[in-house]
Design a protein around this motif. Structure first.
Motif, PDB file in Angstrom:
ATOM      1  N   MET A  26       5.761   4.287 -10.610  1.00 52.72           N
ATOM      2  CA  MET A  26       6.268   5.382  -9.892  1.00 52.72           C
ATOM      3  C   MET A  26       7.584   5.166  -9.402  1.00 52.72           C
ATOM      4  O   MET A  26       8.048   4.151  -8.955  1.00 52.72           O
ATOM      5  CB  MET A  26       5.285   5.453  -8.554  1.00 52.72           C
ATOM      6  N   GLY A  27       8.481   6.121  -9.369  1.00 56.79           N
ATOM      7  CA  GLY A  27       9.918   6.047  -9.116  1.00 56.79           C
ATOM      8  C   GLY A  27      10.193   6.415  -7.594  1.00 56.79           C
ATOM      9  O   GLY A  27      11.141   7.073  -7.332  1.00 56.79           O
ATOM     10  N   CYS A  28       9.701   5.609  -6.698  1.00 59.13           N
ATOM     11  CA  CYS A  28       9.787   5.797  -5.409  1.00 59.13           C
ATOM     12  C   CYS A  28       9.953   4.409  -4.451  1.00 59.13           C
ATOM     13  O   CYS A  28       9.503   3.427  -5.196  1.00 59.13           O
ATOM     14  CB  CYS A  28       8.707   6.616  -4.728  1.00 59.13           C
ATOM     15  N   PRO A  29      10.654   4.460  -3.384  1.00 58.85           N
ATOM     16  CA  PRO A  29      10.551   3.087  -2.660  1.00 58.85           C
ATOM     17  C   PRO A  29       9.107   2.566  -2.344  1.00 58.85           C
ATOM     18  O   PRO A  29       8.200   3.090  -2.048  1.00 58.85           O
ATOM     19  CB  PRO A  29      11.540   3.406  -1.426  1.00 58.85           C
ATOM     20  N   ASP A  30       9.253   1.252  -1.859  1.00 62.79           N
ATOM     21  CA  ASP A  30       7.896   0.596  -1.980  1.00 62.79           C
ATOM     22  C   ASP A  30       7.187   0.926  -0.537  1.00 62.79           C
ATOM     23  O   ASP A  30       5.981   1.310  -0.623  1.00 62.79           O
ATOM     24  CB  ASP A  30       8.277  -1.094  -1.684  1.00 62.79           C
ATOM     25  N   SER A  31       7.881   1.410   0.202  1.00 64.17           N
ATOM     26  CA  SER A  31       7.399   1.774   1.555  1.00 64.17           C
ATOM     27  C   SER A  31       6.520   3.378   1.315  1.00 64.17           C
ATOM     28  O   SER A  31       5.638   3.510   1.914  1.00 64.17           O
ATOM     29  CB  SER A  31       8.400   2.044   2.800  1.00 64.17           C
ATOM     30  N   GLN A  32       7.287   4.182   0.608  1.00 69.19           N
ATOM     31  CA  GLN A  32       6.619   5.308   0.135  1.00 69.19           C
ATOM     32  C   GLN A  32       5.425   5.357  -0.696  1.00 69.19           C
ATOM     33  O   GLN A  32       4.555   5.948  -0.644  1.00 69.19           O
ATOM     34  CB  GLN A  32       7.734   6.198  -0.376  1.00 69.19           C
ATOM     35  N   ARG A  33       5.721   4.326  -1.611  1.00 68.59           N
ATOM     36  CA  ARG A  33       4.709   3.944  -2.451  1.00 68.59           C
ATOM     37  C   ARG A  33       3.379   3.501  -1.788  1.00 68.59           C
ATOM     38  O   ARG A  33       2.287   3.799  -2.218  1.00 68.59           O
ATOM     39  CB  ARG A  33       5.106   2.643  -3.530  1.00 68.59           C
ATOM     40  N   VAL A  34       3.346   2.671  -0.921  1.00 71.80           N
ATOM     41  CA  VAL A  34       2.558   2.381  -0.149  1.00 71.80           C
ATOM     42  C   VAL A  34       1.831   3.468   0.647  1.00 71.80           C
ATOM     43  O   VAL A  34       0.458   3.664   0.439  1.00 71.80           O
ATOM     44  CB  VAL A  34       2.723   1.241   0.887  1.00 71.80           C
ATOM     45  N   SER A  35       2.439   4.070   1.099  1.00 65.19           N
ATOM     46  CA  SER A  35       2.107   5.328   1.852  1.00 65.19           C
ATOM     47  C   SER A  35       1.487   6.290   0.929  1.00 65.19           C
ATOM     48  O   SER A  35       0.102   6.689   1.391  1.00 65.19           O
ATOM     49  CB  SER A  35       3.009   6.458   2.665  1.00 65.19           C
ATOM     50  N   LEU A  36       1.953   6.453  -0.126  1.00 60.88           N
ATOM     51  CA  LEU A  36       1.048   7.475  -1.002  1.00 60.88           C
ATOM     52  C   LEU A  36       0.007   7.034  -1.680  1.00 60.88           C
ATOM     53  O   LEU A  36      -1.028   7.874  -1.611  1.00 60.88           O
ATOM     54  CB  LEU A  36       2.183   7.704  -2.330  1.00 60.88           C
ATOM     55  N   THR A  37      -0.151   5.811  -1.850  1.00 64.16           N
ATOM     56  CA  THR A  37      -1.416   5.133  -2.399  1.00 64.16           C
ATOM     57  C   THR A  37      -2.362   5.212  -1.256  1.00 64.16           C
ATOM     58  O   THR A  37      -3.638   5.388  -1.727  1.00 64.16           O
ATOM     59  CB  THR A  37      -1.209   3.580  -2.947  1.00 64.16           C
TER      60      THR A  37
END
Length: 180
Positions: free
Chosen positions: A1-12
Motif C-alpha cells: 500500500m502506498g500510504c503512511p503507516d498510521s493510515q495503513r493501520v486505520s485502513l486495515t
C-alpha cells in the motif's frame, strides 16, 4: 500500500469484523489513547494473536518443502505467495525469491527455466507459464492421429491401387516410344 503507516493501520483495522474487531478494540483500550500505532506495532500484535509461533513455524516448514507437484504453475505461484509471507527472511530479495520458486518447479519446467537465470520472481513465473503452455500445445499436437495422404495409394472411388513394377515399366516404355 502506498500510504503512511498510521493510515495503513486505520485502513486495515476498519476492515476487521467480529472477533477480530473486538480484539482490536480491547488492544487499543489496553494500550491507551496516547499511542499512535505504527504498522510494525499493529502487525506484531496481530501476528501474536492470530499467528502464534507454532503456526508460523509450521507455515515456514510448508514453505521450505513446497513443490509444484501436480499443481498448475498458477496454483503453485499462488501457494508460494501465500506461504512466503511467513518466510520473508528466507527470500529477502527478488532474486532469492526467484531461485526458491525455481527449485520447487517440476523437473521438466525447472530444467528449462533455471538456465535462463531470470532475475525476478515475476519473470520466472511468467516464463514457467509460457513453457508449460508450450508443453501442453506440443502434447496436444503430438497426441492427434497422424493423417498422411499418400497420393500414390489413392484411386478414384476411394480404392487403393497396388504397385505393379511391370505395369509401371510398361507405361514408361510406351511413353518413351511416343516421345521418339
Amino acid at each position: 500500500m502506498g500510504c503512511p503507516d498510521s493510515q495503513r493501520v486505520s485502513l486495515t483495522t476498519f476492515t476487521l469484523e467480529g472477533e477480530a474487531e473486538l480484539w482490536w478494540q480491547s488492544v487499543k483500550k489496553e494500550a491507551g489513547l496516547s499511542i499512535v500505532w505504527s504498522w510494525s506495532m499493529f502487525s506484531d500484535k496481530f501476528d501474536q494473536k492470530y499467528f502464534p509461533d507454532s503456526i508460523r513455524e509450521k507455515m515456514v516448514s510448508k514453505f521450505i518443502s513446497l513443490e509444484q507437484g501436480a499443481l498448475s504453475v498458477a496454483q503453485y505461484k499462488s501457494k508460494f505467495v501465500e506461504l512466503s509471507c511467513f518466510a520473508s527472511n528466507l527470500i529477502s530479495t527478488s532474486s532469492m525469491k526467484a531461485r526458491k520458486f525455481e527449485k520447487g518447479l517440476c523437473p521438466s519446467l525447472r530444467n528449462r527455466v533455471v538456465p535462463l537465470r531470470l532475475p525476478t520472481f515475476e519473470e520466472v513465473t511468467d516464463r514457467a507459464k509460457i513453457i508449460k503452455a508450450n508443453f501442453e500445445e506440443m502434447n496436444k499436437t503430438r497426441d492427434q492421429p497422424l493423417r498422411r495422404q499418400d497420393n500414390r495409394n489413392k484411386r478414384k472411388g476411394g480404392l487403393t491401387q497396388k504397385f505393379h513394377p511391370s505395369k509401371r515399366l510398361a507405361r514408361q516404355g510406351s511413353a518413351i516410344q511416343e516421345a521418339q
